[in-house]
Design an enzyme around this catalytic site. Structure first.
Site, PDB file in Angstrom:
ATOM      1  N   ASN A  63    -172.404 -45.689 -10.367  1.00 15.38           N
ATOM      2  CA  ASN A  63    -172.780 -44.809  -9.258  1.00 15.38           C
ATOM      3  C   ASN A  63    -172.566 -43.341  -9.591  1.00 15.38           C
ATOM      4  O   ASN A  63    -173.258 -42.476  -9.043  1.00 15.38           O
ATOM      5  CB  ASN A  63    -171.940 -45.203  -8.030  1.00 15.38           C
ATOM      6  CG  ASN A  63    -171.993 -44.160  -6.938  1.00 15.38           C
ATOM      7  OD1 ASN A  63    -172.980 -44.044  -6.224  1.00 15.38           O
ATOM      8  ND2 ASN A  63    -170.935 -43.355  -6.828  1.00 15.38           N
TER       9      ASN A  63
ATOM     10  N   TYR B 130    -181.902 -33.126 -13.826  1.00 18.93           N
ATOM     11  CA  TYR B 130    -181.483 -34.284 -13.011  1.00 18.93           C
ATOM     12  C   TYR B 130    -182.607 -35.319 -12.988  1.00 18.93           C
ATOM     13  O   TYR B 130    -182.372 -36.520 -13.199  1.00 18.93           O
ATOM     14  CB  TYR B 130    -181.152 -33.813 -11.594  1.00 18.93           C
ATOM     15  CG  TYR B 130    -180.770 -34.923 -10.642  1.00 18.93           C
ATOM     16  CD1 TYR B 130    -179.538 -35.555 -10.731  1.00 18.93           C
ATOM     17  CD2 TYR B 130    -181.648 -35.341  -9.637  1.00 18.93           C
ATOM     18  CE1 TYR B 130    -179.182 -36.569  -9.852  1.00 18.93           C
ATOM     19  CE2 TYR B 130    -181.309 -36.355  -8.753  1.00 18.93           C
ATOM     20  CZ  TYR B 130    -180.072 -36.967  -8.871  1.00 18.93           C
ATOM     21  OH  TYR B 130    -179.725 -37.982  -8.001  1.00 18.93           O
TER      22      TYR B 130
HETATM   23  N1  LIG Z   1    -176.903 -38.444  -1.882  1.00 17.94           N
HETATM   24  C1  LIG Z   1    -178.172 -38.550  -2.159  1.00 17.94           C
HETATM   25  O1  LIG Z   1    -179.033 -38.036  -1.426  1.00 17.94           O
HETATM   26  C2  LIG Z   1    -178.609 -39.336  -3.365  1.00 17.94           C
HETATM   27  C3  LIG Z   1    -179.960 -39.651  -3.497  1.00 17.94           C
HETATM   28  C4  LIG Z   1    -180.378 -40.374  -4.600  1.00 17.94           C
HETATM   29  C5  LIG Z   1    -179.459 -40.783  -5.543  1.00 17.94           C
HETATM   30  N2  LIG Z   1    -178.152 -40.451  -5.405  1.00 17.94           N
HETATM   31  C6  LIG Z   1    -177.225 -40.881  -6.470  1.00 17.94           C
HETATM   32  O2  LIG Z   1    -176.151 -41.604  -5.895  1.00 17.94           O
HETATM   33  C7  LIG Z   1    -174.973 -41.413  -6.663  1.00 17.94           C
HETATM   34  C8  LIG Z   1    -173.827 -40.995  -5.754  1.00 17.94           C
HETATM   35  O3  LIG Z   1    -174.189 -39.816  -5.087  1.00 17.94           O
HETATM   36  P1  LIG Z   1    -173.357 -39.262  -3.823  1.00 17.94           P
HETATM   37  O4  LIG Z   1    -174.333 -38.534  -3.005  1.00 17.94           O
HETATM   38  O5  LIG Z   1    -172.563 -40.334  -3.234  1.00 17.94           O
HETATM   39  O6  LIG Z   1    -172.398 -38.196  -4.548  1.00 17.94           O
HETATM   40  P2  LIG Z   1    -171.085 -37.522  -4.001  1.00 17.94           P
HETATM   41  O7  LIG Z   1    -170.913 -37.727  -2.547  1.00 17.94           O
HETATM   42  O8  LIG Z   1    -171.101 -36.132  -4.541  1.00 17.94           O
HETATM   43  O9  LIG Z   1    -169.904 -38.358  -4.742  1.00 17.94           O
HETATM   44  C9  LIG Z   1    -169.802 -38.309  -6.121  1.00 17.94           C
HETATM   45  C10 LIG Z   1    -168.655 -39.195  -6.579  1.00 17.94           C
HETATM   46  O10 LIG Z   1    -168.626 -39.126  -8.005  1.00 17.94           O
HETATM   47  C11 LIG Z   1    -167.372 -38.597  -8.443  1.00 17.94           C
HETATM   48  N3  LIG Z   1    -167.576 -37.674  -9.540  1.00 17.94           N
HETATM   49  C12 LIG Z   1    -168.315 -36.552  -9.539  1.00 17.94           C
HETATM   50  N4  LIG Z   1    -168.262 -35.972 -10.733  1.00 17.94           N
HETATM   51  C13 LIG Z   1    -167.441 -36.746 -11.488  1.00 17.94           C
HETATM   52  C14 LIG Z   1    -167.001 -36.665 -12.816  1.00 17.94           C
HETATM   53  N5  LIG Z   1    -167.344 -35.639 -13.616  1.00 17.94           N
HETATM   54  N6  LIG Z   1    -166.168 -37.611 -13.300  1.00 17.94           N
HETATM   55  C15 LIG Z   1    -165.775 -38.634 -12.501  1.00 17.94           C
HETATM   56  N7  LIG Z   1    -166.179 -38.759 -11.230  1.00 17.94           N
HETATM   57  C16 LIG Z   1    -167.002 -37.821 -10.734  1.00 17.94           C
HETATM   58  C17 LIG Z   1    -166.801 -37.875  -7.254  1.00 17.94           C
HETATM   59  O11 LIG Z   1    -165.403 -37.902  -7.415  1.00 17.94           O
HETATM   60  P3  LIG Z   1    -164.494 -36.618  -7.135  1.00 17.94           P
HETATM   61  O12 LIG Z   1    -164.638 -36.445  -5.663  1.00 17.94           O
HETATM   62  O13 LIG Z   1    -163.136 -36.996  -7.546  1.00 17.94           O
HETATM   63  O14 LIG Z   1    -165.073 -35.519  -7.909  1.00 17.94           O
HETATM   64  C18 LIG Z   1    -167.305 -38.738  -6.103  1.00 17.94           C
HETATM   65  O15 LIG Z   1    -166.467 -39.857  -5.940  1.00 17.94           O
HETATM   66  C19 LIG Z   1    -175.332 -40.391  -7.742  1.00 17.94           C
HETATM   67  O16 LIG Z   1    -175.631 -41.062  -8.934  1.00 17.94           O
HETATM   68  C20 LIG Z   1    -176.575 -39.736  -7.204  1.00 17.94           C
HETATM   69  O17 LIG Z   1    -177.394 -39.231  -8.216  1.00 17.94           O
HETATM   70  C21 LIG Z   1    -177.696 -39.743  -4.338  1.00 17.94           C
END
Ligand SMILES: NC(=O)c1ccc[n+]([C@@H]2O[C@H](COP(=O)([O-])OP(=O)(O)OC[C@H]3O[C@@H](n4cnc5c(N)ncnc54)[C@H](OP(=O)(O)O)[C@@H]3O)[C@@H](O)[C@H]2O)c1
Length: 350
Positions: A160, A227
């Site tokens: 993820n 990205y």
């Molecule tokens: N949200 C959307 O609209 C969306 C849409 C399509 C796809 N996605 C995909 O879904 C996935 C999750 O997205 P999200 O929206 O849930 O993101 P998010 O809310 O920003 O959460 C990201 C998570 O990843 C961890 N993380 C970030 N950078 C890191 C690093 N360098 N090393 C280790 N851990 C790290 C963060 O931990 P810390 O808090 O400790 O930094 C957090 O637990 C991603 O792959 C994203 O591309 C998201």
């Protein structure tokens, strides 16, 4: 009648017959052409209709495989990027389904409080945490992860963790560290973690590998070029892996999502097309093995209903390479960039 007149009459008769014959021939070939085109059009329409019916059944009717079928009680799920957003929801919901969880992300304090929350909700669940920064790409972190993984029955891997651009940005202006981190976290991190987990799954002949894709990987997305490219990489890598691992009883699925409320999307208010992580993850876990709105990519699912319908519309109706979509996508991201820059300016003057 003179000889010349007789000859002319024969010639005229012959020409008349030839014209009649040609007319009959033409009308026959025209009929065949119309029939052929009609048949091709009919078959195309029917396949489009069947595809749409398949999409509707997959999104709204047919349930997915049960998580339990991927591992017995006592087996584990490894979730990367587990402390926030979608990763946190995957951890909570997979733990509720009866799996122990190995939680990996950057901030240890967040992992500790999530592990506590999981244990308070599911007292029999075991948890392990590992704080590592995927952007650092340190061998020592992966060695630590390997020593944890080697001693556990990992039945489910959720790739993820992911990073996007802080705001939409032209490629030539993308900060170097942002560009490097996106590739290192999204691509290298996913590959390295999966490589640690797959030998055990192959040995046990079971497992589930979910990887977070994005509409950015489905559609070339201007101003999010790095990205977009990283998610397109994951799309093809995951589909290829799916073919490789299926004979070992391992299910691989790339999950396509459009926008979801989270820190990454910077959207707080949910709507019909922007669900919460909780709603999106619940649907994704209920639809394992289904393609949802993504009938063209194998080992891929667009599980959430509004995203699935959008994916179907983009791939089956408009076409990923349509000029209209390209321009729409560009204008949309130019608009988002303008608004983000104005917001940055306002926050500086405050
Ligand atoms: N949200 C959307 O609209 C969306 C849409 C399509 C796809 N996605 C995909 O879904 C996935 C999750 O997205 P999200 O929206 O849930 O993101 P998010 O809310 O920003 O959460 C990201 C998570 O990843 C961890 N993380 C970030 N950078 C890191 C690093 N360098 N090393 C280790 N851990 C790290 C963060 O931990 P810390 O808090 O400790 O930094 C957090 O637990 C991603 O792959 C994203 O591309 C998201």
């Amino acid at each position: 009648m003179t000889f010349q007149q007789e000859t002319m009459e024969h010639v005229n008769n012959y020409l008349d017959k030839l014209t009649d014959f040609r007319a009959a021939d033409m009308s026959q070939s025209q009929t065949a052409l119309v029939f052929g085109l009609g048949l091709v059009g009919g078959v195309w329409l029917l396949t489009q209709l069947l595809t749409f019916v398949r999409v509707l059944l997959s999104l709204f009717v047919i349930p997915g495989r049960s998580l339990r079928s991927f591992g017995p009680k006592g087996s584990w799920a490894l979730i990367t990027g587990a402390s926030d957003g979608l990763g946190k929801e995957f951890a909570l919901q997979i733990a509720r389904a009866g799996f122990n969880v190995l939680l990996v992300s950057r901030t240890e304090s967040k992992l500790v409080s999530l592990a506590d929350e999981i244990k308070s909700k599911n007292p029999s669940t075991q948890t392990k945490i590992l704080a590592m920064d995927f952007a650092a790409n340190k061998d020592s972190d992966y060695e630590q992860l390997k020593s944890l993984v080697d001693n556990l029955d990992i039945a489910i891997l959720v790739n993820n963790v992911g990073k996007s651009h802080s705001i939409p940005v032209p490629f030539s202006e993308t900060p170097d560290d942002e560009m490097k981190d996106i590739i290192t976290i999204n691509c290298t991190g996913t590959l390295r973690v999966t490589k640690l987990v797959t030998p055990g799954m192959i040995q046990r002949k079971r497992g589930l590998i979910l990887t977070m894709g994005s509409f950015g990987g489905l559609l070339p997305t201007p101003l999010l070029a790095t990205y977009s490219g990283s998610k397109a990489f994951l799309q093809y890598w995951s589909s290829a892996l799916g073919s490789e691992l299926e004979p070992y009883g391992i299910t691989v699925q790339l999950l396509q999502a459009h926008l979801i409320t989270s820190a990454m999307s910077k959207i707080r208010r949910p709507s019909l097309t922007v669900p919460t992580p909780k709603a999106w993850v619940k649907t994704a876990l209920n639809k394992i093995g289904r393609r949802g709105g993504s009938p063209h990519f194998y080992y891929t699912s667009s599980p959430y209903f509004s995203h699935g319908l959008m994916a179907w519309f983009i791939t089956c109706v408009v076409g990923v390479w349509s000029n209209w979509l390209k321009n729409y996508n560009l204008n949309m991201h130019v608009g988002i960039r303008k608004r983000a820059l104005r917001k940055l300016e306002r926050s500086k003057t405050k």
